[in-house]
Design a protein around this motif. Structure first.
Motif, mmCIF file in Angstrom:
data_model
loop_
_atom_site.group_PDB
_atom_site.id
_atom_site.type_symbol
_atom_site.label_atom_id
_atom_site.label_comp_id
_atom_site.label_asym_id
_atom_site.label_seq_id
_atom_site.Cartn_x
_atom_site.Cartn_y
_atom_site.Cartn_z
ATOM 1 N N LEU A 194 0.773 -1.261 -0.025
ATOM 2 C CA LEU A 194 -0.016 -0.007 -0.031
ATOM 3 C C LEU A 194 0.909 1.315 -0.106
ATOM 4 N N GLY A 195 0.258 2.218 -0.727
ATOM 5 C CA GLY A 195 1.078 3.381 -1.008
ATOM 6 C C GLY A 195 2.180 3.599 -1.973
ATOM 7 N N VAL A 200 0.787 4.001 -13.893
ATOM 8 C CA VAL A 200 -0.229 3.535 -15.130
ATOM 9 C C VAL A 200 -1.410 4.180 -14.645
ATOM 10 N N VAL A 201 -2.253 4.102 -15.656
ATOM 11 C CA VAL A 201 -3.872 4.299 -15.513
ATOM 12 C C VAL A 201 -4.755 3.426 -16.369
ATOM 13 N N LEU A 202 -5.800 3.269 -15.807
ATOM 14 C CA LEU A 202 -6.680 2.153 -16.391
ATOM 15 C C LEU A 202 -6.729 2.257 -17.914
ATOM 16 N N ASN A 203 -6.750 1.470 -18.763
ATOM 17 C CA ASN A 203 -6.992 1.039 -19.910
ATOM 18 C C ASN A 203 -5.695 1.562 -20.845
ATOM 19 N N GLN A 204 -4.625 1.654 -19.893
ATOM 20 C CA GLN A 204 -3.181 2.188 -20.802
ATOM 21 C C GLN A 204 -2.773 0.890 -21.205
ATOM 22 N N LYS A 205 -2.132 0.834 -22.433
ATOM 23 C CA LYS A 205 -1.459 -0.405 -23.010
ATOM 24 C C LYS A 205 -0.179 -0.422 -22.321
ATOM 25 N N ALA A 206 0.155 -1.629 -21.927
ATOM 26 C CA ALA A 206 1.474 -2.032 -21.129
ATOM 27 C C ALA A 206 2.242 -2.733 -22.012
ATOM 28 N N ILE A 207 3.743 -2.490 -21.979
ATOM 29 C CA ILE A 207 4.748 -3.683 -22.698
ATOM 30 C C ILE A 207 5.269 -4.235 -21.701
ATOM 31 N N GLY A 208 5.558 -5.643 -21.896
ATOM 32 C CA GLY A 208 6.195 -6.255 -20.721
ATOM 33 C C GLY A 208 7.774 -5.799 -20.917
ATOM 34 N N GLY A 209 8.270 -5.723 -19.679
ATOM 35 C CA GLY A 209 9.708 -5.351 -19.441
ATOM 36 C C GLY A 209 10.045 -3.964 -19.993
ATOM 37 N N LYS A 210 8.980 -3.100 -20.346
ATOM 38 C CA LYS A 210 9.253 -1.692 -20.785
ATOM 39 C C LYS A 210 8.562 -0.858 -19.869
ATOM 40 N N THR A 211 7.208 -0.982 -19.580
ATOM 41 C CA THR A 211 6.199 0.051 -19.172
ATOM 42 C C THR A 211 6.652 -0.006 -17.575
ATOM 43 N N ILE A 212 6.646 1.120 -17.001
ATOM 44 C CA ILE A 212 6.905 1.398 -15.745
ATOM 45 C C ILE A 212 5.422 1.275 -14.910
ATOM 46 N N ILE A 213 5.482 0.276 -14.235
ATOM 47 C CA ILE A 213 4.269 0.320 -13.455
ATOM 48 C C ILE A 213 4.039 0.865 -12.078
ATOM 49 N N ALA A 214 5.073 0.950 -11.365
ATOM 50 C CA ALA A 214 5.397 1.561 -10.158
ATOM 51 C C ALA A 214 6.915 2.028 -9.720
ATOM 52 N N THR A 215 6.808 3.138 -8.901
ATOM 53 C CA THR A 215 8.210 3.507 -8.319
ATOM 54 C C THR A 215 8.424 3.302 -6.976
ATOM 55 N N LYS A 216 9.393 3.539 -6.400
ATOM 56 C CA LYS A 216 9.630 3.387 -5.028
ATOM 57 C C LYS A 216 9.090 4.920 -4.267
ATOM 58 N N LYS A 217 8.442 4.588 -3.042
ATOM 59 C CA LYS A 217 8.158 5.539 -2.169
ATOM 60 C C LYS A 217 9.082 6.845 -2.203
#
Length: 217
Positions: A194-195, A200-217
């Protein structure tokens, strides 16, 4: 390049296509009908080949990032209760793969595999709310110093009949490398602390190994 898990299907597809082409040429006298059958046979092989494609991607590993584990569309970003491993609330990000997406699963982060388990189950459509708990699936937990433990779950869809998972407990895994494969339509769920800042946002196209899903706090 094609994924090694596709070798049996590709081989059968080639044999089937060649057989149809030869038989149609020998036994179908009507030109337009013969061409139609042969075109469908070639298209069938093309579909199999594109499904098992495995594009090589240069991944710049970064311990401060969670990368997309698969190609597809982001369909869920929400806080949920994860009851198998953490047994507490987590931030879930789900990516749905259509049959035309690359179906290679890649490690979303560097770390050590702490948990890996296969679950037989149903074959509900992958976007069904209960698919994460009732469908055939694998649950894998990878841990590192930046994010702690992060869980990802490969989920079979209505057409999928085999999940391949290479993660074994104790393995040191590298972000972006091959973690498995799901045949013919599926979904992957990520469960983050949590946190965790989501990129990314809903309905965004993601590319495996390329698209950044999350970053550190």
């Amino acid at each position: 390049m094609f994924h090694k898990e596709g070798a049996p299907s590709i081989s059968l597809g080639i044999v089937f296509t060649v057989a149809v082409l030869l038989l149609a040429d020998k036994f179908i006298d009507i030109y337009w009908l013969r061409m139609l059958v042969q075109i469908f046979a070639v298209l069938f092989l093309i579909i199999i080949l594109q499904f098992f494609r495995n594009p090589k991607r240069a991944v710049l590993t970064n311990d401060d990032l969670i990368l997309a584990p698969v190609d597809g569309k982001v369909v869920v970003i929400e806080e949920v209760y994860e009851g198998e491993y953490f047994k507490d609330k987590r931030l879930q990000v789900s990516i749905f793969m259509s049959p035309i997406n690359v179906h290679v699963t890649r490690y979303a982060m560097n770390g050590i595999v702490k948990f890996s388990k296969y679950h037989p189950g149903k074959f509900l459509v992958a976007w069904h709310p209960k698919a994460s708990e009732e469908n055939e699936r694998t649950t894998v937990v990878v841990e590192n110093d930046t994010f702690g433990a992060v869980l990802y779950r490969q989920i079979a869809g209505a057409l999928a009949r085999r999940i391949v998972n290479y993660a074994q407990e104790g393995m040191q895994v590298v972000q972006g490398t091959d973690a498995g494969f799901i045949k013919f339509g599926s979904r992957v769920d990520l469960f983050l602390p949590l946190g965790t800042p989501i990129n990314v946002v809903l309905n965004q196209k993601a590319i495996g190994g390329k698209t950044i899903i999350a970053t550190k706090k």
